[in-house]
Enzyme design. Structure first.
Site: not given
Ligand code: URA
Length: 440
Positions: A93, A172, A179, A194, A198
């Site tokens: 990621h 999320d 947000r 967040s 995931k």
């Molecule tokens: N990427 C995400 O999935 N969440 C965040 O809060 C910031 C970047």
């Protein structure tokens, strides 16, 4: 306002939760579990969750609070079961950068070396691009797979890049959208929970994080990026996911192409054994980390790039999702070159300025529902450290519509001084490191 009366016997109420954090207190496990579950069910109003997100941004959360918040977000939806995939699973990621097309060559490369890579990706918002937007420039390619197709492709090809389904960490999904419009994206506890909710729900066995630092990243300072990386590595480890983070420079765009189709073209160059040195180096550094985390430390990703195995897996991965890996990609109708006004060296190319330019040319979107242009973007004809002569092209702007080029041109062609997006100097600049730190 949402009626909370039915829940008020269990917890004093969302206003108490907001007040606790506003006044610098810590949230109890019960408060966190209830808040995330009630928000997911639609029982906490967006204005209340916005106030809480702002209180978290200003007051922070301790380690135990972040861990509980993340666990509650995972529990808000389903968890994928990848136990039927025989190969070890490992994902990557990136916290998001300009020209960051690394997922495209990296996913098939790591799969070609023996791991399975379940890559659930997003679309771009603002000045950083989205992996799915890039892949959607390939004719026929589809981002949406059912969970069953996702697991089948992982088993058959070893590589999948697709959209996360609605069932994965739905808390999320709601909170991130909120947000984004309330100035609360940049809170380390909220970013870490967040991303990790995931990734943990996705079921991967190992995870490598590419935490970007610099002008084009969420985290402009190394200290903040290190704290974000530490928080995410600890969250992954606590949930049984072998997690490692690299901190990598995002003050300059990665590679020479910033956009959608142009980044796919550059990724394919890397898979063919060429491509810009920084894209190749970062792809290989992340591949080695992923393979080690997956328990395959002896695999040789450089050989898999050289001998065409990574390219074969790329073609299989694209074709499995309806795409034609041999089809020509869309080409922009309009182009414009920005040229050097003197001899010298490129000292800096500001990632944020180039990201914003590509976005305004049509490669990105301002709102989630906006379309993106497949062909629009920016090509860097010179990168930092390279020499130029007066009149040489520095930057190429591409768009479907000439008005967009006219809008963007003044920001990039105004001058090449120390505060401009592209800076020229008489002497070559000092070399910079792409990988700034490693957190395990
Ligand atoms: N990427 C995400 O999935 N969440 C965040 O809060 C910031 C970047």
């Amino acid at each position: 306002m949402t009626d909370l009366s039915s829940d008020s016997t269990k917890i004093a109420g969302v206003v108490d939760v907001i007040r606790t954090k506003r006044d610098g207190g810590r949230l109890s496990d019960a408060q966190i579990d209830w808040t995330i579950a009630a928000y997911t069910r639609g029982e906490i109003a967006d204005e209340q969750m916005s106030a809480l997100a702002m209180a978290i941004l200003l007051r922070g959360m301790d380690t135990a609070e972040i861990a509980r918040w993340t666990a509650a977000m995972i529990a808000s939806g389903e968890r994928l079961d990848l136990s039927g995939v025989a190969r070890p699973t490992v994902d990557k990621h990136s916290t998001g950068g300009v020209g960051d097309k690394i997922t495209l060559p990296l996913t098939p490369l790591v799969a070609a070396c023996g791991a399975a890579v379940p890559q659930l990706s997003g679309r771009g918002l603002g000045h950083t691009g989205g992996t799915l937007d890039k892949l959607e420039s390939i004719p026929g390619w589809r981002a949406d797979l059912t969970n069953a197709r996702f697991v089948d492709q992982l088993r058959d090809v070893g590589a999948v890049i697709c959209a996360a389904g609605d069932g994965l960490a739905p808390a999320d999904r709601k909170l991130y959208a909120l947000r984004d419009v309330t100035g609360t994206v940049e809170a380390i506890p909220l970013i870490a929970s967040s991303i990790m909710s995931k990734k943990i729900a996705e079921g991967t066995g190992a995870l490598v994080l590419d935490v970007k630092v610099g002008s084009g990243a969420f985290m402009a300072s190394v200290a903040d990026a290190r704290q974000l990386a530490r928080t995410m590595v600890d969250l992954g480890t606590a949930h049984g996911v072998r997690t490692v983070a690299l901190l990598t420079d995002m003050s300059t765009p990665l590679g020479r192409a910033v956009g959608n189709a142009v980044e796919v073209t550059e990724a394919v160059e890397v898979l063919a054994g060429g491509g810009p040195a920084d894209v190749v180096d970062l792809t290989l550094a992340l591949a080695r980390e992923m393979l080690a985390a997956a328990g395959l430390p002896d695999a040789d990703p450089a050989a898999a790039l050289r001998d065409g195995r990574a390219m074969d897996t790329w073609r299989a991965m694209i074709a499995a999702q309806g795409g034609n890996p041999h089809a020509p990609l869309p080409v922009a109708a309009e182009t414009e070159l920005v040229r050097a006004d003197r001899d010298g060296y490129v000292a800096a190319v500001d990632a944020r300025a180039i990201g914003v330019a590509a976005w305004r040319l049509g490669a990105g979107r301002a709102r989630k529902e906006d379309p993106v242009s497949a062909a629009a973007g920016v090509i860097l004809h010179r990168r930092p450290g390279e020499q130029v002569r007066a009149g040489d092209p520095l930057v190429e702007l591409r768009a479907d519509d000439p008005d967009r080029i006219a809008d963007v041109l003044p920001a990039l062609s105004g001058g090449f001084g120390p505060t401009d997006p592209v800076q020229l100097t008489d002497a070559p600049p000092a070399a910079t490191e792409l990988v700034v730190d490693r957190i395990a």
